[in-house]
Enzyme design. Structure first.
Site: not given
Ligand code: NCD
Length: 362
Positions: A89-90, A118, A139, A172
């Protein structure tokens, strides 16, 4: 709050040791966000500006001519959505916000397909990718990673603005902005957010949206905050200390059902059991004590609103969705508008948007 300080002039350790509010001077420039990293970098003037710009964008987007105007604003810029923690959703909210402004987009969601496999450090990965973009929205499960990248890129010859779309259990900020926009719209004819009582319910220890929103609410005089959670999932002492410093009226309780009738806004949250660490934080208590169902509705104030950052699990019964006080689906849409307003502000497009709005809409 608006002293302009440059990230390039401070060592990482020194930045880490600053109180959150003092960091704002490094994240903002001339009263607008250079990066969006914490809730603490927003003051009332910035919040009011963002909310009214979101409303302008929302109205402009109602017709084709307006959409065309918006989509040309940033069609010469590119944005990366770097989401190394699950999100739909975000992610989609930012995706839609960027698209509305014409930004070209690329996404990194699965770091197992990148050179991090790697052995490359996430810092190097983001720095490499940043070369192709003018904005990074990220995020991360790691607390402070967005801040770290903002600092690191500031020390390169190509600094790129960064938006924190959720960091660890900590912050947030853009969810808190959309929550503020929702509260502001809901209480527009009820005297604004000022003097309202907000009840937070659920896993407040690990829910980052509550931690950010609790701070933003300190910008509105007279707001009372009530934290309803089982003792072991109660809001962090750092947040309470912050509320004490600002002289905010708050209380904590284990009994949600005893305080629900006092609320002007109820902010339900889910159990954040992805953070369980063996001390089984998510089990061993009565979940129904932190649940809102159809039977609770008659007890709530007529003007109360019910919020949830989503995703929902068992915190709100689906029968509540039809109640006009249920605001969680509106929150989602508001998120797209406030994120578009935020990005427009970061790219100094606020005057252009307002001019179009006043000339064509009002
Ligand atoms: C929140 C988050 O990711 O912190 N979700 C969201 O961004 N809408 C809340 C949650 O996951 O519970």
């Amino acid at each position: 709050m608006h002293d302009n300080k440059r990230l390039i002039d401070i060592e990482w350790e020194e930045l880490q040791n600053l109180p959150l509010c003092d960091k704002s001077a490094y994240f903002n420039k001339d009263g607008r966000p250079l990066h969006v990293l914490t809730a603490q970098q927003f003051d009332r003037r910035m919040l009011d500006g963002l909310c009214s710009l979101a409303t302008a964008i929302r109205h402009i987007a109602k017709n084709k001519q307006g959409m065309r105007f918006l989509s040309e604003l940033l069609d010469h810029r590119r944005s990366m959505l770097y989401f190394s923690q699950p999100s739909s959703r975000t992610f989609l909210s930012f995706y839609a916000a960027c698209e509305n402004l014409g930004l070209k987009l690329a996404e990194v969601r699965d770091t197992s397909t990148s050179s991090e496999m790697k052995g490359e450090s996430p810092e190097d990965t983001v720095r490499t990718f940043s070369s192709y973009f003018d904005l990074i929205i990220m995020r991360s499960p790691k607390q402070g990673f967005a801040e770290r990248m903002a600092w690191l890129l500031s020390n390169t010859d190509r600094p790129v603005p960064i938006i924190n779309a959720g960091s660890g259990k900590d912050q947030h900020p853009t969810q808190a902005l959309l929550d503020i926009y929702t509260l502001q719209r809901s209480f527009e004819r009820l005297g604004g957010i000022e003097d309202k009582t907000v009840v937070f319910c659920g896993d407040l220890a690990r829910g980052r949206t509550v931690r950010s929103l609790s701070y933003l609410l300190t910008n509105y005089p007279g707001v009372r905050q009530i934290f309803a959670a089982p003792e072991h999932l109660q809001i962090g002492g750092d947040i309470l200390q912050q509320l004490d410093e600002y002289g905010i009226d708050y209380s904590i309780t284990e009994d949600f059902h005893a305080v629900k009738a006092d609320a002007d806004a109820i902010y339900m949250t889910r159990l954040q059991d992805e953070w369980d660490d063996g001390s089984s934080s998510s089990i061993g208590f009565d979940k129904s004590a932190y649940w809102l169902g159809g039977a609770d509705l008659p007890v709530l104030k007529q003007t109360a609103i019910i919020m949830h950052p989503l995703p929902r699990r068992q915190e709100i019964g689906v029968e509540v969705d039809r109640d006009p006080r249920a605001m969680y689906w509106r929150q989602v849409r508001n998120g797209m508008w406030i994120r578009a307003a935020l990005i427009a502000t970061m790219f100094q497009l606020e005057p252009t948007v307002r001019e179009y709005y006043f000339r064509n809409i009002v």
